[in-house]
Design an enzyme around this catalytic site. Structure first.
Site, PDB file in Angstrom:
ATOM      1  N   GLU A  57      21.035  47.087  37.646  1.00 32.68           N
ATOM      2  CA  GLU A  57      21.892  47.291  36.474  1.00 32.68           C
ATOM      3  C   GLU A  57      21.926  48.759  36.060  1.00 32.68           C
ATOM      4  OE1 GLU A  57      24.068  45.511  35.154  1.00 32.68           O
ATOM      5  OE2 GLU A  57      23.629  43.612  36.131  1.00 32.68           O
ATOM      6  N   TYR A 140      24.000  46.742  26.667  1.00 33.70           N
ATOM      7  CA  TYR A 140      24.613  46.108  27.847  1.00 33.70           C
ATOM      8  C   TYR A 140      23.526  45.698  28.847  1.00 33.70           C
ATOM      9  CZ  TYR A 140      26.125  45.493  32.492  1.00 33.70           C
ATOM     10  OH  TYR A 140      26.241  44.954  33.735  1.00 33.70           O
ATOM     11  N   ASP A 158      30.630  44.877  29.761  1.00 34.25           N
ATOM     12  CA  ASP A 158      30.685  46.180  30.427  1.00 34.25           C
ATOM     13  C   ASP A 158      32.151  46.606  30.541  1.00 34.25           C
ATOM     14  OD1 ASP A 158      31.774  44.695  32.484  1.00 34.25           O
ATOM     15  OD2 ASP A 158      30.656  45.736  34.046  1.00 34.25           O
ATOM     16  N   CYS A 213      41.218  42.805  38.652  1.00 28.59           N
ATOM     17  CA  CYS A 213      41.834  43.394  37.456  1.00 28.59           C
ATOM     18  C   CYS A 213      41.325  44.829  37.315  1.00 28.59           C
ATOM     19  CB  CYS A 213      41.473  42.547  36.232  1.00 28.59           C
ATOM     20  SG  CYS A 213      42.502  42.893  34.807  1.00 28.59           S
ATOM     21  N   CYS A 220      47.512  41.492  40.405  1.00 28.51           N
ATOM     22  CA  CYS A 220      47.820  40.283  39.637  1.00 28.51           C
ATOM     23  C   CYS A 220      48.223  39.111  40.540  1.00 28.51           C
ATOM     24  CB  CYS A 220      48.912  40.572  38.613  1.00 28.51           C
ATOM     25  SG  CYS A 220      48.424  41.878  37.458  1.00 28.51           S
ATOM     26  N   CYS A 229      47.858  35.105  31.687  1.00 31.12           N
ATOM     27  CA  CYS A 229      47.563  36.475  31.277  1.00 31.12           C
ATOM     28  C   CYS A 229      48.521  36.962  30.184  1.00 31.12           C
ATOM     29  CB  CYS A 229      47.632  37.397  32.497  1.00 31.12           C
ATOM     30  SG  CYS A 229      47.298  39.109  32.069  1.00 31.12           S
TER      31      CYS A 229
HETATM   32  S1  SF4 Z   1      46.958  38.781  35.845  1.00 29.15           S
HETATM   33 FE1  SF4 Z   1      46.078  39.732  34.017  1.00 29.15          FE
HETATM   34  S2  SF4 Z   1      43.882  39.323  34.175  1.00 29.15           S
HETATM   35 FE2  SF4 Z   1      44.758  38.956  36.193  1.00 29.15          FE
HETATM   36  S3  SF4 Z   1      44.594  40.916  37.308  1.00 29.15           S
HETATM   37 FE3  SF4 Z   1      46.611  40.910  36.335  1.00 29.15          FE
HETATM   38  S4  SF4 Z   1      46.258  41.937  34.374  1.00 29.15           S
HETATM   39 FE4  SF4 Z   1      44.248  41.307  35.132  1.00 29.15          FE
END
Ligand code: SF4
Length: 330
Positions: A57, A140, A158, A213, A220, A229
């Site tokens: 960590e 954290y 984080d 992400c 996405c 999302c």
């Molecule tokens: S859909 Fe939303 S949560 Fe998934 S990678 Fe794209 S921006 Fe990130």
């Protein structure tokens, strides 16, 4: 089922306007994705000790997994317990930090190991408050070690988790520049009640932020929660601020790193003038300490920048003056 926090919902709503069934679906999808795709990392293995988790960590802060892996393995082989590290000079921790950057973390780990030996009979404590009391362990790291090493239900937040929460639930491209109370509240509300699921959720959201992400180019199309999302539903609005890049070339940090690289290979204190002259003029071959000395010389730093870098290392306890030269702390 298509979930969209941006859409009006019926009935009682929870964090980010999510109904309990929507939140449960997020938990299922993200932890299910993690079960299938998680990277095989040694500190995630059940046989990894809490000490191994703590070391990972600290090393992983602002440092990618690929750079941490070899250094973590060397550390755990050399110092499989906190007592092993605490029994050696702090300079050995800095010497073995390799090129992970931010070497003050090595000193902090050394200090934490000493405190674990002194106050906890050599065993990493499992309680959040006791972890937080260790030198160099922030909120954290304390939460992450309590969760990942001891299976506790903790709100782990984080950079990666903050980014996923910001996009998925809050519908913004980036979290605020610094962690705030509202984000912590949201993270706590999103955390599954079941202890085992909460541990998997923390690890899974972190992994989603690291692999899918991502900060610059979220993938996405590969995301297990793309249909839920809020950021996609809102039409991918741009960030409201430009994230600060981390300058490196020409900075004092770069010069400090180059000086530390020399000290790591030196077997005797290094006089200040050696840092300022071409290694060949000093009779050094292009091997051993001559390599990092050449690298330092190529930076062509102004004398005052070099002095500032050395003074900073002395001030941080990463170097010390001994018999007219500089060396790693004894
Ligand atoms: S859909 Fe939303 S949560 Fe998934 S990678 Fe794209 S921006 Fe990130």
């Amino acid at each position: 089922m298509t979930l969209s926090p941006a859409m009006p919902v019926d009935g009682p709503s929870g964090p980010g306007g999510l109904r309990p069934d929507q939140l449960a679906a997020l938990h299922r999808r993200i932890t299910g994705w993690f079960a299938e795709t998680a990277r095989d990392l040694p500190w995630r293995e059940t046989r990894c000790s809490p000490w191994g988790v703590l070391v990972s960590e600290i090393m992983l802060q602002q440092t990618p997994v690929v750079r941490v892996l070899p250094v973590w393995r060397e550390w755990l082989e050399r110092w499989p317990t906190p007592a092993g590290l605490a029994g050696e000079p702090a300079g050995e921790a800095v010497r073995s930090w390799g090129r992970l950057g931010y070497p003050r973390r090595a000193l902090r780990l050394h200090a934490a190991a000493a405190a674990i030996v002194r106050d906890h009979a050599g065993e990493v404590p499992g309680d959040y408050t006791e972890l937080l009391a260790l030198p160099g362990v922030g909120s954290y790291t304390a939460a992450a070690v309590a969760a990942f090493a001891f299976g506790r239900r903790e709100t782990v937040v984080d950079t990666n988790i903050r980014r996923v929460h910001a996009r998925l639930v809050s519908g913004v491209a980036l979290p605020s520049p610094s962690l705030n109370a509202a984000e912590m509240r949201l993270a706590a509300e999103l955390l599954p009640d079941d202890v085992g699921t909460s541990v998997r959720w923390n690890a899974a959201v972190m992994e989603l932020g690291a692999l899918v992400c991502t900060a610059r180019a979220p993938k996405c199309a590969e995301c297990p929660v793309r249909n839920s999302c809020a950021w996609l539903a809102a039409g991918e609005p741009p960030p409201s601020y430009a994230p600060k890049g981390q300058a490196w070339h020409g900075t004092d940090r770069q010069v400090r790193g180059a000086v530390i690289a020399v000290l790591r290979l030196a077997d005797a204190p290094v006089p200040a003038e050696m840092f300022q002259r071409e290694p060949a003029d000093l009779g050094f071959a292009a091997t051993g300490i001559g390599v990092p000395l050449s690298a330092l010389h190529r930076l062509n730093s102004a004398p005052e920048q070099l002095e500032r870098a050395i003074a900073g290392l002395l001030g941080d306890g990463l170097a010390e003056l001994h018999q007219g030269g500089y060396r790693l702390p004894a």
